[in-house]
Design an enzyme around this catalytic site. Structure first.
Site, PDB file in Angstrom:
ATOM      1  N   ASP A  90       0.834  -1.205   0.000  1.00  0.00           N
ATOM      2  CA  ASP A  90       0.000   0.000   0.000  1.00  0.00           C
ATOM      3  C   ASP A  90       0.871   1.259   0.000  1.00  0.00           C
ATOM      4  O   ASP A  90       1.911   1.298   0.664  1.00  0.00           O
ATOM      5  CB  ASP A  90      -0.901  -0.004   1.242  1.00  0.00           C
ATOM      6  N   ASN A  97     -10.496  -3.019  -6.602  1.00  0.00           N
ATOM      7  CA  ASN A  97      -9.690  -1.974  -7.241  1.00  0.00           C
ATOM      8  C   ASN A  97     -10.174  -1.587  -8.636  1.00  0.00           C
ATOM      9  O   ASN A  97      -9.710  -0.595  -9.208  1.00  0.00           O
ATOM     10  CB  ASN A  97      -8.221  -2.395  -7.327  1.00  0.00           C
TER      11      ASN A  97
END
Length: 236
Positions: free
Chosen positions: A15, A63
């Site tokens: 991330d 996503n």
């Protein structure tokens, strides 16, 4: 000095690529390109450290809601990475397996994935799972659907369903449980990653954004794991 307890299987939630780029007035795609460099470093360090399975969370089922330009860039980078690195993986004994739902991939990306999996299938030193269009809940749903078909066809009875059977129908079959989950970028959640395999994972959260995650940061996570007493619900 006490010998380190090295985890067999590490999962990483990578991330912070976008935030890394934005902090430098760059577009998010540039952050993903830098993140790819950190991927290479992490794979090399994991293998040299003796990690047997490394699972990298590259793109989740959620996503797809991101801008199309960013999604396309990520998929393109995965394809480029596999094309460029497959021979190196073979040389270094790394077996690559893509985990996740492959149904939304382009034909060219799917061919690249299949070629990489085929070329590395006999490698024994380390397993590299790349989680692309992956979600832990979705993985479990697909596993349950597969098992339900066996029951429907009369191949097994409902009472035959156990942990071993479920594991055989997971994308990660052969990788075992995940010992340590690392998340970079300062967030403290697992975001639908390895829901079954991570049931007893140690969790390590790093404030470092993924492009800046280096060997020193990786070793901090391994040292953290080594300091833990893993009881699995029992007592020591």
């Amino acid at each position: 000095m006490q010998e380190l307890n090295i985890p067999k299987h590490i999962g990483i939630i990578m991330d912070g690529n976008g935030r890394w780029a934005q902090a430098r007035n760059m577009n998010r795609t540039s952050g993903h390109k830098e993140g790819a460099k950190a991927v290479r470093k992490a794979i090399t360090h994991a293998r040299e450290t003796g990690i047997k399975v490394l699972t990298l969370y590259a793109f989740s089922t959620e996503n797809w809601s991101r801008p199309a330009q960013e999604v396309n860039a990520i998929m393109d980078m995965v394809g480029r990475y596999l094309s460029a690195e497959t021979e190196t993986m073979v040389k270094n004994g790394i077996k690559m397996k893509l985990i996740g739902d492959k149904s939304r991939f382009s034909g060219s990306l799917l061919r690249t994935i299949n070629e990489s999996e085929e070329k590395t299938k006999d490698c024994k030193d380390m397993i590299l799972n790349i989680a692309l269009n992956y979600g832990g809940r979705h993985e479990l749903i697909r596993a349950m659907q597969s098992i339900a078909s066996l029951v429907k066809d009369g191949d097994i009875l409902p009472g035959d369903i156990n942990e071993e059977l479920v594991e055989k129908h997971l994308d990660t079959y052969g990788s075992g449980d995940c010992d340590l989950i690392i998340r970079t970028g300062g967030e403290k959640r697992i975001s639908n990653f390895l829901m079954w395999q991570g049931a007893y994972s140690e969790l390590y959260f790093s404030d470092v954004l993924w492009p800046d995650f280096d060997n020193e940061e990786f070793d901090k996570a391994i040292n953290f794991y080594s300091s833990r007493q893993r009881r699995f619900g029992g007592l020591k």
